[in-house]
Scaffold this active site. Structure first.
Site, PDB file in Angstrom:
ATOM      1  N   ASP A   1     -38.928 -35.917 -16.415  1.00 20.70           N
ATOM      2  CA  ASP A   1     -38.093 -34.721 -16.581  1.00 20.70           C
ATOM      3  C   ASP A   1     -37.834 -34.164 -15.179  1.00 20.70           C
ATOM      4  O   ASP A   1     -38.220 -33.060 -14.827  1.00 20.70           O
ATOM      5  CB  ASP A   1     -38.762 -33.676 -17.502  1.00 20.70           C
ATOM      6  CG  ASP A   1     -40.096 -33.158 -16.973  1.00 20.70           C
ATOM      7  OD1 ASP A   1     -40.410 -31.986 -17.262  1.00 20.70           O
ATOM      8  OD2 ASP A   1     -40.812 -33.900 -16.275  1.00 20.70           O
TER       9      ASP A   1
ATOM     10  N   ASP B   1     -41.736 -35.136 -10.326  1.00 23.19           N
ATOM     11  CA  ASP B   1     -41.203 -36.378 -10.895  1.00 23.19           C
ATOM     12  C   ASP B   1     -40.467 -37.163  -9.810  1.00 23.19           C
ATOM     13  O   ASP B   1     -40.565 -38.391  -9.734  1.00 23.19           O
ATOM     14  CB  ASP B   1     -40.212 -36.086 -12.022  1.00 23.19           C
ATOM     15  CG  ASP B   1     -40.735 -35.143 -13.080  1.00 23.19           C
ATOM     16  OD1 ASP B   1     -40.877 -33.946 -12.784  1.00 23.19           O
ATOM     17  OD2 ASP B   1     -41.020 -35.602 -14.194  1.00 23.19           O
TER      18      ASP B   1
ATOM     19  N   VAL C   1     -44.221 -38.826 -17.565  1.00 28.53           N
ATOM     20  CA  VAL C   1     -44.661 -37.695 -16.737  1.00 28.53           C
ATOM     21  C   VAL C   1     -43.870 -36.426 -17.070  1.00 28.53           C
ATOM     22  O   VAL C   1     -43.724 -35.525 -16.242  1.00 28.53           O
ATOM     23  CB  VAL C   1     -44.564 -38.038 -15.228  1.00 28.53           C
ATOM     24  CG1 VAL C   1     -45.546 -39.150 -14.867  1.00 28.53           C
ATOM     25  CG2 VAL C   1     -43.144 -38.423 -14.835  1.00 28.53           C
TER      26      VAL C   1
ATOM     27  N   HIS D   1     -48.253 -33.417  -9.407  1.00 27.34           N
ATOM     28  CA  HIS D   1     -48.867 -33.983 -10.611  1.00 27.34           C
ATOM     29  C   HIS D   1     -48.420 -35.430 -10.890  1.00 27.34           C
ATOM     30  O   HIS D   1     -49.228 -36.340 -11.011  1.00 27.34           O
ATOM     31  CB  HIS D   1     -48.495 -33.143 -11.834  1.00 27.34           C
ATOM     32  CG  HIS D   1     -48.695 -31.677 -11.681  1.00 27.34           C
ATOM     33  ND1 HIS D   1     -49.924 -31.046 -11.836  1.00 27.34           N
ATOM     34  CD2 HIS D   1     -47.798 -30.702 -11.408  1.00 27.34           C
ATOM     35  CE1 HIS D   1     -49.761 -29.740 -11.668  1.00 27.34           C
ATOM     36  NE2 HIS D   1     -48.494 -29.498 -11.400  1.00 27.34           N
ATOM     37  N   ASP D   2     -47.091 -35.613 -11.027  1.00 31.66           N
ATOM     38  CA  ASP D   2     -46.568 -36.882 -11.546  1.00 31.66           C
ATOM     39  C   ASP D   2     -46.833 -38.049 -10.599  1.00 31.66           C
ATOM     40  O   ASP D   2     -47.069 -39.175 -11.040  1.00 31.66           O
ATOM     41  CB  ASP D   2     -45.065 -36.750 -11.811  1.00 31.66           C
ATOM     42  CG  ASP D   2     -44.775 -35.659 -12.827  1.00 31.66           C
ATOM     43  OD1 ASP D   2     -43.622 -35.184 -12.864  1.00 31.66           O
ATOM     44  OD2 ASP D   2     -45.694 -35.272 -13.575  1.00 31.66           O
TER      45      ASP D   2
HETATM   46  O1  RIB Z   1     -47.645 -29.451 -15.861  1.00 29.33           O
HETATM   47  C1  RIB Z   1     -47.102 -30.313 -14.893  1.00 29.33           C
HETATM   48  C2  RIB Z   1     -46.041 -31.178 -15.482  1.00 29.33           C
HETATM   49  O2  RIB Z   1     -44.994 -30.370 -16.004  1.00 29.33           O
HETATM   50  C3  RIB Z   1     -45.366 -32.093 -14.443  1.00 29.33           C
HETATM   51  O3  RIB Z   1     -44.985 -33.284 -15.065  1.00 29.33           O
HETATM   52  C4  RIB Z   1     -44.157 -31.306 -14.039  1.00 29.33           C
HETATM   53  O4  RIB Z   1     -43.087 -32.146 -13.588  1.00 29.33           O
HETATM   54  C5  RIB Z   1     -43.779 -30.674 -15.341  1.00 29.33           C
HETATM   55  O5  RIB Z   1     -43.054 -31.623 -16.093  1.00 29.33           O
HETATM   56 CA    CA Z   2     -42.669 -34.007 -14.906  1.00 29.46          CA
END
Ligand code: RIB
Ligand code: CA
Length: 314
Positions: free
Chosen positions: A10, A15, A125, A243-244
């Site tokens: 997303d 991402d 992700v 994160h991703d």
């Molecule tokens: O909580 C973090 C996630 O939420 C990540 O994948 C960020 O891109 C959002 O999608």
């Molecule tokens: Ca994401």
């Protein structure tokens, strides 16, 4: 030996870093990307994904657009922090060479897995809407998925609510279907990603690489650091989780995260905890383990991997 992956995104800023790591790593063959409603509307996620592949000189990576809303519940209003951390369109030139492929992402996922040799790791992700819809429409594809490596979930603390992490919270029904699908699952939750922060100093190193990947990653992480500082400060200032990208690095080097194989399910009803990944560390439910859930990550290794991989060019 390279690992084949499909990234379901997303696209948002983290991402985007995950897409670049997946596309540029010598250890990964990025079969394609599918986009889903999440950080922003799905057509923005698609444009952002195309911008990333154009920017790194890999417009040939196939991109298919997917679901534009959650599979069961109403579309959640976008989170304000998402705007500060992601924005609707990435700070990259509009895509001119890369273009979205015909056909819905859910159908492409089904067709690709059914035709595969069972050797494509699935790396969602974003919210799990595309994955759940594909599983529901064609359960036979499950046998062809060797592993699902999910960025999502949270045990100790949420980010969308006190209890829930965004990807799971936005479509909890979809997440519940996926975590109970019976295939090997590794989950990279906030408990891990918040222990692998990227700093402003790291952004200077990334920009100093002099590569498209390094420049874009520095730009995106600087935005994330500003957004996190304003909306959800981390335990260390001038740093933010990506994160991703950690989920993709966990495919390349599984030792970057520390996991426990436990029963995990997703709350879909409770008012205060909808979207919570309920982690049964002490096996109180009597249910079998279904998820390798990460509770820690190796931050220096993460930064090293980002620097090495984003220093490469197409
Ligand atoms: O909580 C973090 C996630 O939420 C990540 O994948 C960020 O891109 C959002 O999608
Ligand atoms: Ca994401």
């Amino acid at each position: 030996m390279t690992t084949k992956i499909i990234l379901d995104v997303d696209t948002g800023t983290d991402d985007a870093v995950a897409l670049m790591v997946g596309a540029l790593s010598p250890d990964i063959e990025l079969v394609g990307a599918t986009t889903v409603n999440g950080n922003t509307a799905v057509h923005n996620c698609t444009e952002n994904t195309l911008r990333v592949f154009d920017w790194i000189g890999m417009p040939q990576v196939p991109v298919h657009e997917g679901m534009d809303r959650p599979m069961a519940r109403a579309q959640m209003t976008q989170l304000n922090p998402a705007g500060r951390i992601h924005g609707d369109l990435l700070d990259l030139p509009p895509a001119t060479t890369a273009s979205v492929q015909p056909g819905h992402a859910v159908d492409w996922l089904i067709d690709t897995y059914l035709a595969s040799a069972g050797d494509i790791t699935l790396v969602p992700v974003g919210p799990l809407t595309n994955i759940a819809m594909a599983i529901q429409k064609a359960p036979a594809m499950l046998a062809k998925i060797p592993e699902i490596v999910i960025m999502g979930g949270a045990h100790d603390h949420g980010n969308s609510t006190a209890s829930a992490e965004f990807n799971i919270w936005l479509d909890p029904e979809a997440a519940r279907i996926v975590v109970n699908c019976g295939r090997p699952i590794r989950m990279v939750p906030l408990d891990a990603t918040h222990r692998a922060l990227v700093s402003l100093d790291d952004c200077r190193t990334l920009r100093g690489l002099g590569t498209p990947g390094g420049e874009a990653a520095a730009r995106f992480v600087e935005k994330r650091i500003e957004g996190y500082g304003a909306t959800q400060p981390m335990h260390r200032s001038n740093a933010a989780p990506v994160h991703d990208a950690l989920a993709v690095c966990a495919v390349i080097d599984p030792t970057i995260i520390t996991t426990q194989f436990i029963p995990v399910d997703v709350e879909t009803d409770a008012e205060l905890s909808v979207g919570r990944t309920v982690c049964d560390f002490r096996f109180r439910s009597g249910r079998p383990a279904n998820v390798s859930f990460a509770m820690d990550a190796d931050e220096p290794k993460f930064v090293r991997m980002l620097t090495e991989i984003l220093g490469r060019t197409a």
